[in-house]
Enzyme design. Structure first.
Site, PDB file in Angstrom:
ATOM      1  N   ASP A  78       3.511   0.698   3.557  1.00  0.00           N
ATOM      2  CA  ASP A  78       2.749   1.380   2.521  1.00  0.00           C
ATOM      3  C   ASP A  78       2.376   0.449   1.374  1.00  0.00           C
ATOM      4  OD1 ASP A  78       2.996   3.619   4.038  1.00  0.00           O
ATOM      5  OD2 ASP A  78       3.823   4.882   2.459  1.00  0.00           O
ATOM      6  N   CYS A 119      10.836   2.526   7.665  1.00  0.00           N
ATOM      7  CA  CYS A 119       9.943   2.802   6.537  1.00  0.00           C
ATOM      8  C   CYS A 119       9.341   4.204   6.577  1.00  0.00           C
ATOM      9  CB  CYS A 119       8.893   1.704   6.432  1.00  0.00           C
ATOM     10  SG  CYS A 119       9.639   0.147   5.856  1.00  0.00           S
ATOM     11  N   ASP A 120       8.518   4.477   5.584  1.00  0.00           N
ATOM     12  CA  ASP A 120       8.187   5.821   5.142  1.00  0.00           C
ATOM     13  C   ASP A 120       7.908   6.860   6.231  1.00  0.00           C
ATOM     14  OD1 ASP A 120       8.074   4.049   3.013  1.00  0.00           O
ATOM     15  OD2 ASP A 120       6.697   5.291   1.902  1.00  0.00           O
ATOM     16  N   LYS A 121       6.810   6.704   6.965  1.00  0.00           N
ATOM     17  CA  LYS A 121       6.418   7.720   7.946  1.00  0.00           C
ATOM     18  C   LYS A 121       7.136   7.544   9.262  1.00  0.00           C
ATOM     19  CE  LYS A 121       3.956   7.267   5.290  1.00  0.00           C
ATOM     20  NZ  LYS A 121       4.456   6.960   3.956  1.00  0.00           N
ATOM     21  N   CYS A 191      12.140  -1.194   0.739  1.00  0.00           N
ATOM     22  CA  CYS A 191      12.143  -1.566  -0.680  1.00  0.00           C
ATOM     23  C   CYS A 191      13.291  -0.906  -1.435  1.00  0.00           C
ATOM     24  CB  CYS A 191      10.799  -1.251  -1.311  1.00  0.00           C
ATOM     25  SG  CYS A 191       9.448  -2.221  -0.593  1.00  0.00           S
ATOM     26  N   GLU A 442      -1.313   7.651  -1.238  1.00  0.00           N
ATOM     27  CA  GLU A 442      -0.352   7.527  -2.329  1.00  0.00           C
ATOM     28  C   GLU A 442      -1.048   6.935  -3.549  1.00  0.00           C
ATOM     29  OE1 GLU A 442       3.926   6.955  -0.072  1.00  0.00           O
ATOM     30  OE2 GLU A 442       2.943   5.194  -0.909  1.00  0.00           O
ATOM     31  N   SER A 468       3.778   7.439  -4.158  1.00  0.00           N
ATOM     32  CA  SER A 468       4.837   6.606  -3.604  1.00  0.00           C
ATOM     33  C   SER A 468       6.148   7.013  -4.254  1.00  0.00           C
ATOM     34  CB  SER A 468       4.542   5.132  -3.913  1.00  0.00           C
ATOM     35  OG  SER A 468       5.696   4.343  -3.737  1.00  0.00           O
TER      36      SER A 468
END
Length: 557
Positions: A78, A119-121, A191, A442, A468
């Site tokens: 992202d 990570c995110d998704k 992160c 985001e 985010s």
């Protein structure tokens, strides 16, 4: 075993010939086949170490008597996708990941799965797939990045984006920005703050789908490899005992995850992903659940960007289990829920010590008596909107000001960095929702620019897009219905007074019902921004943010 479908009997001779082509022995085919779904790639910092995690998982599976077989899953960074067309492709990958993993698992008839996201998704996509396929499954993430150090202070990616805003405001030099650039992301891993990736990896623990430590052990620690080996071993126990994801991811487990979400102060994106995961188990998840749980759940952690602590600090303090043990003192968890350990939540968290009451506040001394997220409603967001309350400064919890209206993120950033946004303004960014974006981008660039320009305690931002986990301030997203379907956010005009009251859970446009009706009658749908490819297909099927931006099969509409 499920894999007998492709390994046993005369009719499966052609299948076995293809396994022979893979170099597999009969001994391997006689064991349970375990799909190791690895999201390794060389473009996402949180995924560059997953080849090592995968090797460790495979070792654990083999040691416990299974045959591990690596299969891939995609992932998007992202941070690299932020602020340009690439961000339209971020949220949409969640469903690509779920669909492709479902296809791989069903086509090859695995007996069990170990999911390796980070990570995110990637995390929610694989959780969705786990629920669909419903064979014994364990998650082990790649782990969080260590915090960077700049001028004697711990820093992270959100600091980097805000540094760019500070440079635009003239309060930081190019040399300062360069120092941040070279130091804020010092290792591989997701992160280092409580951003979306770490939020979802922690909530995977709370759901019961990851072993203790899954959300917090840093990526560069050898303990992460040991955890991966244990995940490989544990999936074999789950195959033996036929413990499946839907035995673990129950409605009670989802409510546990939402409770932990509130205590940790997780990313607002969790309010997209938890409803989508719940949908896969047949649970009707209304985002209003958040307010009821928030009302009785104390916020115990202020990790970056809400505060000065980072994932490594949470790990040293006892991790997710220590947070859950604090919550259990108030009886807020369903402790009878099964987990991938083969034990209940209550058994997993019993006697886990909170080793740092400054990082994990005891329930007797919380940051606030209510949780980290809030769902706001009103005539501007009849179906709801989401704010990370724990990352909002006190003076912005109640705010009203004139609307500054932008129909895309880029125009808003230009105005913010051009000095055209003033204290008290409410920046409105619309036509960035799931359909309108498409893809619900985001908004870290504009929120970071607002903070970097020194406006974080005087300017609010609302959007039908999302934020985010690195965003902070009075940033209100997921406004539903979105502008693309004629939601009230599409009717806001420059200078309209917008009233925000987070303690009272209200988001209001200060115009009469009659005026709203007149504007609604004049509104016309906009031509879609994208008419071909995956984004166009996604836009045709996606629901609103308040429903988790899930995809609906058109025939069921």
């Amino acid at each position: 075993m499920r894999s007998d479908t492709v390994t046993k009997g005369m009719q499966q001779a052609p299948h076995r010939s293809l396994f022979n082509a893979l170099g597999m022995t009969q001994e391997e085919l006689d064991r349970p086949l375990i799909g190791v779904v690895c999201s390794y790639n060389e473009i996402v910092p949180g995924h560059m170490n997953l080849d090592k995690i995968c090797d460790a998982v495979k070792m654990g599976v083999a040691m416990a008597g299974g045959t591990p077989i690596m299969v891939p899953a995609i992932a998007v960074c992202d941070g690299i996708a932020m602020g340009h067309i690439g961000m339209k492709y971020s949220l949409v990958t969640r469903d690509l990941i779920a669909d492709s993993t479902e296809a791989l698992a069903m086509a090859h008839q695995f007996d069990g799965l170990v999911m390796i996201p980070n990570c995110d998704k990637n995390v929610p996509g694989l959780l969705m797939a786990a629920a669909r396929v419903n064979i014994p499954t364990v998650f082990v993430s790649g782990g969080p990045m260590l915090a960077g150090h700049v001028k004697g202070e711990k820093r992270s990616l959100s600091s980097m984006f805000e540094a760019v805003g500070s440079y635009a405001a003239g309060s930081m030099t190019e040399e300062d920005v360069c120092e941040f650039e070279n130091k804020v992301c010092p290792t591989c891993g997701s992160c280092s703050g409580m951003y979306t990736a770490n939020s979802m990896n922690c909530l995977t623990e709370a759901l019961g789908m990851g072993l203790p430590g899954n959300g917090t052990i840093p990526a560069v620690y050898s303990a992460r490899l040991q955890l991966a080996k244990h995940a490989g071993m544990q999936v074999m126990e789950m195959v033996k005992n036929n413990i499946r994801p839907k035995d673990i991811m129950t409605e009670k487990a989802v409510l546990n995850a939402l409770t932990v979400d509130m205590a940790l102060g997780c990313s607002t994106n969790s309010m997209l992903h938890l409803p989508a995961i719940a949908h896969e188990i047949g649970m009707d998840f209304e985002i209003d659940f958040a307010n009821g749980i928030s009302e009785k759940t104390p916020n115990l952690c202020h990790l970056a960007p809400a505060g000065p602590t980072y994932m490594e600090d949470l790990n040293e303090a006892g991790g997710v289990c220590a947070v859950m043990n604090e919550l259990n003192k108030l009886g807020l968890l369903h402790t009878d829920c099964m987990t991938v350990t083969g034990k209940t939540v209550g058994e997993n968290i019993a006697n886990v010590e909170n080793r740092d009451p400054e990082v994990i506040r005891p329930v007797e001394n919380p940051y606030s008596k209510t949780g980290g997220l809030a769902v706001l409603k009103g005539n501007l967001a009849p179906d709801g909107s989401v704010v990370k309350r724990s990352a909002v400064v006190e003076e912005m919890l109640v705010h009203e000001g004139p609307a500054r209206v932008f129909d895309c993120e880029e125009d808003a950033i230009e105005a913010i960095k051009g000095g055209k946004i003033n204290p008290r303004d409410v920046v409105v960014i619309r036509y960035e929702g799931p359909k309108g974006g498409p893809g619900m981008r985001e908004m870290l660039n504009p929120t970071s620019a607002i903070a970097g320009m020194g406006l974080g305690s005087s300017v609010a931002l609302i959007t039908d897009g999302r934020f985010s986990g690195a965003s902070r301030g009075a940033s209100i997203g997921h406004v539903s219905p979105e502008a693309a379907v004629g939601g009230p956010i599409a009717l806001v005009e420059e200078g309209d007074l917008i009233k925000i009251n987070i303690p009272e859970l209200k988001l209001e446009l200060d115009i009469s019902d009659e005026e709203m009706a007149v504007r609604k009658a004049k509104w016309q749908p906009r031509k879609p921004k994208v008419t071909t490819g995956y984004l166009a297909r996604y836009a045709s099927m996606v629901t609103s943010g308040n429903r988790g931006a899930i995809l609906e099969i058109p025939m069921n509409k």
